[in-house]
Design a protein around this motif. Structure first.
Motif, PDB file in Angstrom:
ATOM      1  N   ARG A 252      37.430  46.426  32.283  1.00  0.00           N
ATOM      2  CA  ARG A 252      38.081  46.360  33.623  1.00  0.00           C
ATOM      3  C   ARG A 252      37.024  45.701  34.692  1.00  0.00           C
ATOM      4  NH1 ARG A 252      41.537  48.196  30.968  1.00  0.00           N
ATOM      5  NH2 ARG A 252      41.802  45.890  30.472  1.00  0.00           N
TER       6      ARG A 252
ATOM      7  N   GLU B 291      36.953  42.166  34.781  1.00  0.00           N
ATOM      8  CA  GLU B 291      37.904  41.597  35.266  1.00  0.00           C
ATOM      9  C   GLU B 291      37.962  41.601  37.023  1.00  0.00           C
ATOM     10  OE1 GLU B 291      41.144  43.831  33.723  1.00  0.00           O
ATOM     11  OE2 GLU B 291      40.764  42.884  31.901  1.00  0.00           O
TER      12      GLU B 291
ATOM     13  N   ASP C  95      38.175  44.449  38.580  1.00  0.00           N
ATOM     14  CA  ASP C  95      38.918  45.899  38.841  1.00  0.00           C
ATOM     15  C   ASP C  95      38.125  47.126  38.659  1.00  0.00           C
ATOM     16  OD1 ASP C  95      40.920  47.456  39.264  1.00  0.00           O
ATOM     17  OD2 ASP C  95      42.395  46.817  38.011  1.00  0.00           O
TER      18      ASP C  95
ATOM     19  N   GLU D  69      38.435  49.836  40.481  1.00  0.00           N
ATOM     20  CA  GLU D  69      39.054  51.082  40.551  1.00  0.00           C
ATOM     21  C   GLU D  69      39.594  51.516  39.198  1.00  0.00           C
ATOM     22  OE1 GLU D  69      39.097  53.346  42.875  1.00  0.00           O
ATOM     23  OE2 GLU D  69      37.918  51.402  43.852  1.00  0.00           O
TER      24      GLU D  69
END
Lengths: 329, 451, 382, 318
Positions: free
Chosen positions: B396, B399, B401, B403
């Motif tokens: 994540r 990427e 991201d 959160e």
């Protein structure tokens, strides 16, 4: 300018606005306690009581005091300054015509004073205690002690009367023999503004210097200045980049006080040079008992000071990254 | 030195002190919220008569604030402090005067603690004047001379009319001690009394304080960051961390047999004068967090080497410590995927793992495979499901991201240390606030009972 | 190989009425890759001595006499190997010796600026305040790089700054932060990173850990140790904290009243101390691990150094003083000869030396010095 | 028995109290005299004080003296009248070392007689603004971060938003143009600086360990303020007083220039204003320059004294 958040700025504006309201209230109280009503100048002995009463009605003086107060507060914030009893024109028109001229003179004076002052303060603070420091410091205190209008006269006497280089009255030539182009206008204004500007800054810069000098002196004892020297940087770089940059921070605070001082100076100077600005206006209107104009000019000067203080705040955040307005400490 | 039957003279119960709770009018108008500093947070402490109680800790741990609470320079926000059986926040005027005579303080900086515009005589006499002790000028002057002699400033006449700036640091501190002693107190709080003094002078002042303790029948609280001084001076010692007392007990036990991981680290970190001495480096990570925003649960858990794995953790404690660090870094946005993968040889999730699981520790505590802030996860005893979660999170992060990465680790790897603030429990001769001793000690204890 | 050789250096402060003899005839030398410690109490001249090497004295301080030979020279006196050019060495107008060492004491202000940081960097006292609050930390490192390597491209310098920060355990991204956003330990590390910016041969660390808490201090000492191993840099440490010195130094000089009282390899100075002052100092220093023996302080207070007399500087506080001590300050004697009850002055600054006339009575001195009465007796005598 | 020992006690107390102070003062004085600037300032001030106290000793004439005719109530000839203002004359046709103004009064005489006015305004306004500013600053600083401090600071804030000179102009216009009102007006606007600076000083003093030490000893708020804070703040207050005096004198001259002054009084500001009113700015430098220099020199003297004292009282240098 990321450090200053919109929220903080908003808050500062609110506080400034409240300050302005308080000053306006003070102003209202002050002018209502002038001897006689502000109509005194319009009332002639041959007027009948009815005529006087009518006048008072027109000027809203027969209303209860609180109504007058509310009217005053509301009107002023909408730029509704009323009529001038002596000039018989809306006060707003007079103010609007004069404001830019004051801003030009005062603004230029402010800039010059706050460039020269810190620069000299920087040198004196760096060489604190040296012979050079002592003599320049003493001389600048003498300059600081001179009444600015008197200095202005000496300048006029020298540069205008004796040498004939520069103009001593007004902002523009009254009946010019040349065409108004951008170039001629600028040179003309320059011809007129140099002496008043010189007179304002002659005294005004010292205030900033008086703060910069000890501030600079304190900073020279800081470890980061020592480290900058240890890095092998040249004395100039250490003095300007490392010391002076930090020493400037208190100068920004002082500017708030210095501002009022410079405004005082520019009022006198406007008087001497018949510079058609707000300062000249306020004095003449008080003497003529044209209170609506006096009131409005006073108000405008207060607005200038408050706005400038807001700007100082912004400069302050720029100078000192440790201050993060709007967040915690 | 402690008497056989210790009588408590000061009892501190659950005392907290918060700073920065008040607000200015404008702050209130503008709706700024205060973020108070919990300088002292729920401290229990008993000080026995005739003892020297040491309070040690790093800067910002609240030891000075605690000292000032004891002499009523600050008022406690919560809790009670009893002196000789009376709550000091609730004294009548006469009781307050009595308290002011019986309790004194010696401050850290002798260059600051004497009014530069008062002579030695004026400074030392001031407490007499305030408390209206002594019959007339001559009597007071005699008392002052006697105390000055007692603190080793002899002949006293030579010092009476001196100004502080004419004295050396050691002499000033002696004047400050004289000023505290002149009202014949029972209890003195000494806040780093020798930290500004040179080594060769220091011992003299410390020995003087010990002598005076016998002579005047004093009880001391000795606050210091210097653990060797604590060791030298104190009968009992309390160690503070972020406003909490995390361990207290007899000094030699606390030093030689520390129970709390923080105490252990603290003593490991003290350099030894013997050049041959074999010394351990402190096994902790990071620095003391901001006291405005202290960690939940045990205050020390983010740095602790002994953080307790949850039940059912299949791997080693060593592995858990690293996994827990990884999680904290993700949650605090401290793990920058770009930085991690920039100069890494291996694949990017591996790189993030390698970096995120590495701890910055002194050589002796780091694992063999751990070098220049990266570690091969395979050498850690990492359970497969844990590694899977970490990889997910790393994915994540790559990427962008953040959160989602946080969500990945948020509810995993929960330690009791971050959930619950440990209660004070008995451990050996000490009492300590650490979850490690929960099972062996059972019920929480009241402090001071352990003798 | 010797990196720095200080010969008979004396430094004065001009106070108007009198001169402070801050440093008086001090001689010592530091090898490459060695950690040399200057230990002493406040006012003993240790900081002055360290700062004087790169002319960073206060405005009223000046080098009265002496030489500071350093293995390294100005950039424009160097050949491509970094050694001084032949014609410079041979020309008497340049303060460069045959073996290629340069006398820093003879350089002028402009010249020494080229030595600073490039050859000798400094970690100042309270490094906590040594970062300029109005500039980003990374930029301050870049500034040092560009000053001494002006041809470095800007982004390369920035990359170097980030690498240096990472090297000392700070996230490279923090280069764009201001100092107030750093914690205490990080500031200290950042200053160390900055000191390594130009790959100096020598570091002067002035009380590098005094303002730090023990755990951070522990970490920083570790860090310095690693840096030294990695870059083979010499470190001159100045500290009042004997235990820190005991941990990090190879060689050590104990200073008192502007003089070196005892110097030599660390273990010898600590374990076979041969000077009353060192012995006294050891007595007054508590340790945390050992069972406590009573501490004994040295009575009296340090001398002011305002136009001092010729006598031994420690005379007033020394329990072992004899008549000879009044004649002049003792020279540095060889301690190993002293152990054999002989008094031989030692020329080699690297061996264990002590400035005491009674160096030939070491046995007595050591036993007496451990007794409290010995030291108290001096107070009663005066 | 008691009376004797009591008086002895009192004597001792007095001695004990004053001896250190006298010694401090002596030392301070010794340090002050090392400042050349401060000594010059003091000399100038003493000269003006002497002028103010004994004007007739220093001035060749009374202020009512007129060129050519002296104190006679006769008229000038056209020629005489045309020669006025007269440049400096030394006995021929009359004695006026700095010349005369358009009314025939001796400039030097007027200069001497105006010293009183300047000193009066300087000291009165300076004292008054210190009397307001220093206590408020002390209170504000000592009760820092409470509503008391907050209130005082808000007032100061608002006052700083006022343009000073226009405020003074309006104030004097309302209250009537006389010296007392001018002094009051100046004091009202100049206490702000004192208040802020004294507050800052008090705030930092309050954090000193010796204040806490006094608290532990049981000292009351009053004792702390008067015994521990005041003595450390007062020297600074004197510094500000000197600066305020300088500002007051310049301000008064500025007001006079704007036409707001008591024109029956003798004052340097009014003398300059008269130059303009009579239109002699370009023709009579002997009339224009001396009063300006007088204002400059006395204001500078106050600044010199103030800044030298600041250096002397600076605790870091003590």
């Amino acid at each position: 300018m990321t450090r200053i958040s919109a929220r903080y700025l908003g808050k500062r504006v609110v506080v400034s606005y409240i300050t302005l309201l308080v000053i306006m209230t003070l102003l209202f109280a002050l002018l209502r306690s002038m001897p006689g009503t502000f109509l005194a100048s319009m009332i002639t002995p041959e007027m009948t009581p009815e005529q006087i009463a009518r006048l008072e009605e027109v000027w809203g003086l027969n209303e209860p005091l609180w109504v007058q107060y509310v009217d005053f507060m509301v009107n002023y914030q909408t730029g509704e300054f009323g009529m001038s009893p002596t000039r018989r024109v809306p006060v707003w028109d007079v103010i609007v015509r004069r404001l830019p001229r004051t801003l030009i003179l005062f603004g230029a004076g402010f800039i010059v004073a706050y460039i020269v002052g810190p620069l000299v303060g920087m040198y004196l603070g760096w060489w604190r205690g040296s012979r050079k420091d002592k003599s320049i410091f003493a001389s600048s205190l003498v300059m600081y002690s001179m009444p600015s209008f008197w200095v202005a006269w000496l300048f006029i006497w020298l540069f205008n009367y004796e040498l004939g280089w520069l103009k001593s009255t007004y902002m523009f030539t009254k009946f010019p023999e040349f065409e108004w182009t951008i170039v001629t206008t600028l040179t003309d204004v320059l011809h007129h503004i140099t002496l008043p500007l010189l007179s304002i800054s002659f005294v005004g810069w010292v205030g900033a210097m008086l703060v910069m000098r000890p501030s600079m002196n304190n900073v020279t004892e800081e470890d980061y200045v020592f480290l900058a020297q240890a890095k092998g940087l040249s004395e100039r770089t250490v003095m300007i980049k490392h010391a002076a940059r930090n020493a400037l921070i208190p100068v920004a605070t002082q500017a708030i006080v210095g501002l009022a001082f410079l405004i005082d100076g520019s009022i006198l100077i406007e008087q001497v040079f018949s510079w058609p600005g707000i300062g000249e206006l306020i004095v003449s209107s008080v003497l003529e008992k044209d209170y609506p104009i006096a009131q409005a000019s006073f108000f405008m000067l207060a607005v200038i000071i408050i706005v400038m203080r807001l700007l100082t705040d912004v400069v302050y955040t720029y100078l000192d990254p440790r201050i993060k307005f709007g967040g915690g400490q | 030195m402690a008497s056989d039957d210790p009588e408590p003279i000061v009892e501190v119960q659950n005392v907290s002190k918060l700073f920065g709770t008040t607000q200015g009018v404008t702050d209130r108008l503008l709706g700024r919220d205060p973020t108070p500093v919990r300088a002292v947070d729920g401290v229990d402490l008993t000080i026995n008569e005739g003892d020297i109680m040491g309070i040690a800790g790093e800067s910002g741990c609240g030891k000075t604030t605690l000292g000032k609470l004891l002499v009523k320079l600050h008022e406690a926000t919560h809790g009670t402090i009893e002196f000789d059986g009376k709550d000091i926040s609730d004294l009548s005027k006469t009781e307050r005067n009595e308290f002011r005579q019986r309790v004194q303080m010696i401050f850290q900086d002798p260059f600051e603690s004497l009014n530069p515009r008062m002579t030695v005589f004026q400074s030392v006499m001031e407490p007499l004047k305030i408390n209206d002790i002594g019959a007339g000028y001559q009597d007071r002057r005699d008392r002052v001379k006697q105390v000055l002699n007692d603190v080793g400033l002899a002949p006293a006449e030579a010092y009476l009319d001196e100004f502080p700036k004419e004295l050396s640091g050691g002499e000033r501190q002696r004047v400050a001690i004289a000023r505290a002693l002149i009202v014949n107190p029972d209890f003195i709080v000494c806040d780093e009394p020798v930290s500004m003094l040179d080594v060769s002078i220091r011992a003299g002042v410390l020995n003087l304080m010990k002598e005076l303790q016998d002579e005047y029948g004093l009880t001391y609280v000795f606050i210091s960051h210097d653990l060797s001084l604590i060791r030298y001076m104190c009968d009992r010692t309390a160690i503070m961390y972020l406003g909490n007392v995390i361990e207290q007990g007899p000094t030699s036990e606390v030093v030689m047999n520390p129970k709390h991981p923080y105490t252990e680290a603290l003593f490991d970190a003290v350099p030894e004068i013997d050049p041959e001495a074999e010394r351990h480096r402190a096994n902790v990570t990071g620095e003391v967090p901001d006291p405005r925003n202290p960690p939940a649960g045990c205050r020390f858990h983010p740095r602790c080497s002994n953080i307790i794995p949850p039940e059912g953790w299949a791997g080693s404690q060593e592995a858990f410590r690293r996994v827990f660090q990884f999680k904290s870094r993700v949650l605090q946005d401290d793990l920058d995927p770009e930085e991690a993968t920039e100069n890494a040889a291996s694949e990017s999730t591996d790189a993030i793992l390698e970096r995120g699981l590495a701890l910055e520790l002194p050589e002796e505590h780091s694992l063999d495979a751990e070098a220049s802030r990266s570690i091969d996860p395979s050498v850690l005893d990492l359970p497969a499901d844990a590694e899977r979660t970490l990889r997910e999170a790393a994915e994540r992060l790559l990427e962008g991201d953040f959160e989602a990465a946080k969500a990945e680790v948020e509810d995993e790897f929960e330690s009791i240390c971050e959930r619950e603030n440990p209660a004070v429990r008995e451990a050996g001769t000490q009492v300590t606030a650490c979850h490690l001793y929960e099972e062996e000690a059972g019920e929480p204890v009241a402090p001071g009972v352990s003798d | 190989m010797t990196l720095l050789e200080v010969n008979d250096l004396s430094i004065r402060y001009d106070t108007g009425d009198a001169e402070v003899h801050a440093i008086d005839g001090v001689t010592f030398s530091i090898d490459r890759g060695e950690t040399y410690g200057l230990v002493g109490e406040s006012g003993c001249g240790k900081t002055t001595l360290a700062k004087s090497i790169i002319h960073l004295l206060d405005h009223n301080g000046f080098i009265e006499s002496g030489e500071v030979w350093f293995d390294g020279t100005l950039p424009h006196w160097e050949d491509e190997n970094g050694d001084p050019r032949r014609e410079i060495v041979e020309d008497d107008r340049y303060p460069v010796r045959d073996d290629g060492m340069t006398d820093l004491a003879q350089l002028d202000t402009e010249q020494i600026r080229d030595i600073r940081w490039r050859n000798i960097a400094l970690i100042p006292q309270s490094a906590m305040n040594a970062l300029n609050p109005v500039y980003k930390v990374g930029d301050q490192i870049v500034e040092a790089v560009l000053r001494h390597e002006p041809h470095t491209p800007e982004d390369e310098a920035h990359q170097r700054a980030r690498d240096l920060l990472e090297r000392v355990g700070i996230e490279p991204d923090r280069a764009d932060d201001y100092a107030h956003e750093y914690s205490g330990g990080m500031k200290q590390r950042a200053v160390i990173a900055m000191a390594m910016a130009c790959n100096p041969d020598m570091l002067i660390a002035d009380e590098p850990t005094t303002a730090l808490d023990v755990i951070i201090q522990d970490r920083i000492l570790d860090e310095l140790d690693e840096l030294q191993k990695e870059f083979n840099v010499s470190i001159l440490v100045v500290s009042h904290d004997i235990s820190v010195m005991a941990e990090i130094c190879d060689q050590l000089a104990v200073m008192y009243g502007g003089k070196i009282m005892e110097s030599g390899p660390k273990t010898e100075v600590f374990q076979q101390s041969a000077n009353p002052y060192t012995l006294g100092l050891k007595n007054s220093f508590p340790t945390v691990k050992d069972e406590q023996t009573d501490l004994v302080s040295i009575p009296g207070s340090p001398p002011t150094l305002l136009d001092p007399d010729d006598e031994c500087r420690f005379l007033d506080r020394c329990p072992f003083a004899v008549e000879e001590c009044r004649s002049s300050h003792p020279p540095m004697y060889d301690v190993s000869a002293g152990e054999e009850s002989r008094r031989v002055t030692a020329e080699n600054p690297q061996i264990h030396r002590s400035a005491c006339y009674r160096v030939d009575e070491l046995e007595t001195m050591r036993t007496e010095a451990s007794k409290e009465e010995t030291w108290q007796a001096t107070t009663q005598n005066r | 028995m008691s009376t004797q020992s009591e008086s002895r006690f009192e004597l001792d107390t007095i001695r004990e109290r004053w001896e250190p102070r006298i010694e401090r003062f002596k030392r301070g004085w010794a340090r002050y005299t090392t400042h050349k600037m401060g000594v010059i300032g003091l000399v100038i001030l003493v000269i003006y004080i002497l002028w103010a106290l004994f004007p007739s000793v220093f001035a060749p004439h009374e202020p009512a003296w007129k060129a050519y005719v002296g104190y006679e109530n006769t008229r000038w000839t056209a020629e005489q009248s045309a020669s006025l203002p007269h440049p400096p004359a030394f006995g021929d046709p009359f004695f006026a070392p700095l010349g005369t103004n358009a009314n025939g009064n001796g400039i030097y005489t007027l200069l001497v007689y105006s010293a009183k006015d300047a000193l009066y305004i300087g000291f009165a306004a300076g004292l008054l603004s210190s009397l307001v500013g220093v206590p408020l600053g002390l209170i504000s600083g000592y009760y820092g971060d409470t509503w008391i401090d907050e209130t005082i600071q808000r007032i100061v804030d608002v006052m700083y938003g006022l343009p000073f000179l226009p405020f003074l102009v309006v104030l004097v216009a309302i209250r009537g143009v006389n010296t007392t009102n001018i002094i009051l007006g100046i004091a009202i606007t100049s206490w702000l600086n004192n208040c802020i600076l004294i507050r800052g000083e008090t705030l930092s003093l309050k954090e000193r360990a010796y204040i806490e030490s006094a608290k532990v000893a049981g000292a009351s708020d009053t004792r702390i303020v008067f015994r521990h804070i005041m003595p450390n703040v007062l020297p600074l207050a004197f510094v500000f007083l000197a600066q305020d005096a300088a500002i007051a004198i310049i301000t008064q001259a500025s007001l006079a220039y704007l036409g707001l002054a008591d024109f029956t009084a003798n004052s340097w500001g009014i003398m300059i204003e008269n130059v303009k009113a009579h239109g002699y700015i370009y023709e009579a430098p002997w009339w224009l320059i001396p009063p300006g220099l007088a204002i400059t020199s006395i204001a500078a003297a106050f600044y010199f004294i103030g800044f030298s004292m600041e250096d002397v009282t600076n605790p870091q240098k003590e």
